[in-house]
Design a protein around this motif. Structure first.
Motif, PDB file in Angstrom:
ATOM      1  N   ALA A 111       0.808  -1.221   0.000  1.00  0.00           N
ATOM      2  CA  ALA A 111       0.000   0.000   0.000  1.00  0.00           C
ATOM      3  C   ALA A 111       0.842   1.272   0.000  1.00  0.00           C
ATOM      4  O   ALA A 111       0.349   2.340  -0.370  1.00  0.00           O
ATOM      5  CB  ALA A 111      -0.934   0.002   1.208  1.00  0.00           C
TER       6      ALA A 111
ATOM      7  N   ILE B  69      -4.666   3.335  -4.314  1.00  0.00           N
ATOM      8  CA  ILE B  69      -5.640   2.779  -3.372  1.00  0.00           C
ATOM      9  C   ILE B  69      -6.578   1.785  -4.055  1.00  0.00           C
ATOM     10  O   ILE B  69      -6.999   0.791  -3.464  1.00  0.00           O
ATOM     11  CB  ILE B  69      -6.448   3.903  -2.681  1.00  0.00           C
TER      12      ILE B  69
ATOM     13  N   VAL C  88      -4.723  -1.467  -4.207  1.00  0.00           N
ATOM     14  CA  VAL C  88      -4.660  -2.078  -2.870  1.00  0.00           C
ATOM     15  C   VAL C  88      -5.988  -2.768  -2.563  1.00  0.00           C
ATOM     16  O   VAL C  88      -6.021  -3.883  -2.030  1.00  0.00           O
ATOM     17  CB  VAL C  88      -4.349  -1.020  -1.788  1.00  0.00           C
TER      18      VAL C  88
ATOM     19  N   SER D 247      -6.345  -6.742  -1.925  1.00  0.00           N
ATOM     20  CA  SER D 247      -6.894  -7.196  -0.636  1.00  0.00           C
ATOM     21  C   SER D 247      -7.985  -8.232  -0.853  1.00  0.00           C
ATOM     22  O   SER D 247      -8.082  -9.223  -0.129  1.00  0.00           O
ATOM     23  CB  SER D 247      -7.456  -6.002   0.150  1.00  0.00           C
TER      24      SER D 247
END
Length: 387
Positions: free
Chosen positions: A77, A82, A85, A89
């Motif tokens: 990260a 974002i 990420v 995830s």
């Protein structure tokens, strides 16, 4: 010299020296047991000592997969967008769900390949490829930190999705876009029946081929009325559709950063909107947050993608256009109109911000085939009337 001994369970173990810890100044050791004979323990100890001597010895971690994966995503990260990420995830959860409490070092090539095969039976090859890419990054990180000897993701094969003949026959490949006449009817309805900014938003999408995130991120500093151009340098990221919880990110690719020319009609619409927006700012006063977004709500925050999608469905219904059109469909619509106007592939690539020419070529080929089919149909209808 290795220390060899017989355990109470009848099996043998070895203990070798790893040298002095530079921080604690204490002797470090490695013990491994479970050997059935003394000879096996001695052989393994010699191999370990040879690796220590050559500097290739790795003391594998006892950390669980979930713990290590959560540590990795924090490191990832620090240098990733974002949106990336968030995607990683989700992907790593497909591994955590089965390996969470497993020691990282226990996950071997056989286990990893089986997991990939299992996922391939549930998801598309493209999605599994993304999950596999995430897995490679996690284990490459472990190797880089010296926590594992072998990388279980190396030389893993993604199973090929076997498409049945029935699937192929029933499958209808479609790039959704509006025909020229449909677009004209749609834009007339945005002008007559659209809500605030509808006409400007959908005209801009249709006349520029911008991605919806690129459009919502536009600021007045990106608009040059004199030159008749828009500068695309960012995209709006707002997965929660909360008016305040958004981020401005760099575009999808480096090729997405571009300046495009716009026609006089759109220039006039933007200038008119700018005057109207200034009036709203004066009216709202301190309630208005002036972040200079072109497509701003009356409170100054950028318009929500969800609102654009809802309004799009509303106008499609009023215009009686029964197609599953999304904001991205205007990008394909713009492409089809460029092709019809005789614009070259290279120019289309630059205008749409495609870094990979293959992306443009795939759309170009599809649109061209669609136009050829349309021409063939029109010819057939003509001959029908003649005969």
């Amino acid at each position: 010299m290795a220390y060899i001994r017989k355990r109470s369970n009848g099996k043998w173990s070895y203990t070798v020296s790893l040298g002095i810890d530079p921080l604690t100044k204490k002797q470090k050791q490695k013990t491994k047991s479970g050997f059935f004979t003394k000879k096996e323990a001695i052989s393994a100890a010699r191999k370990a000592e040879a690796e220590i001597e050559s500097g290739t010895f790795v003391k594998e971690t006892k950390m669980t997969f979930e713990t290590f994966a959560q540590d990795w995503i924090k490191v990832y990260a620090q240098s990733a967008k974002i949106s990336s990420v968030r995607a990683r995830s989700k992907e790593m959860k497909h591994f955590i769900s089965v390996w969470g409490p497993y020691p990282l070092k226990k996950i071997n090539k056989q286990l990893y390949q089986k997991r990939i095969v299992d996922l391939s039976e549930k998801y598309s090859r493209n999605y599994v490829s993304g999950i596999h890419a995430c897995g490679r990054m996690i284990f490459n990180h472990a190797i880089g930190l010296g926590l594992l000897k072998l990388n279980p993701t190396e030389n893993i094969q993604l199973p090929k999705h076997q498409i049945k003949v029935e699937e192929i026959e029933n499958q209808k490949e479609e790039i959704k876009f509006l025909e020229k006449e449909e677009l004209a009817r749609f834009l007339r309805f945005t002008a007559s029946d659209g809500l605030e900014m509808d006409s400007l938003i959908f005209t801009t999408l249709a006349y520029t081929g911008l991605r919806i995130g690129e459009l919502l991120a536009l600021k007045w500093s990106d608009f040059d009325g004199g030159k008749g151009s828009l500068r695309i340098t960012k995209t709006l990221y707002n997965p929660s559709n909360n008016i305040k919880e958004y981020e401005l990110l760099s575009p999808k690719t480096t090729g997405s950063i571009r300046t495009i020319r716009i026609d006089d009609r759109l220039v006039k619409m933007l200038k008119h909107h700018e005057v109207k927006q200034k009036e709203i700012k004066l009216e709202k006063g301190s309630i208005h947050v002036d972040n200079q977004f072109i497509f701003a709500r009356n409170d100054g925050h950028p318009q929500l993608r969800k609102v654009v999608e809802t309004r799009l469905k509303r106008i499609l219904k009023k215009a009686e256009i029964n197609k599953n059109i999304t904001p991205h469909s205007f990008r394909h619509t713009h492409t089809s109109l460029l092709i019809e106007a005789g614009v070259g592939v290279k120019e289309i690539q630059q205008r749409l911000g495609h870094t990979d020419i293959n992306t443009t070529m795939n759309i170009y080929a599809h649109m061209t085939a669609n136009m050829e089919e349309k021409a063939s149909h029109q010819f057939s209808e003509l001959m029908k009337d003649l005969l």
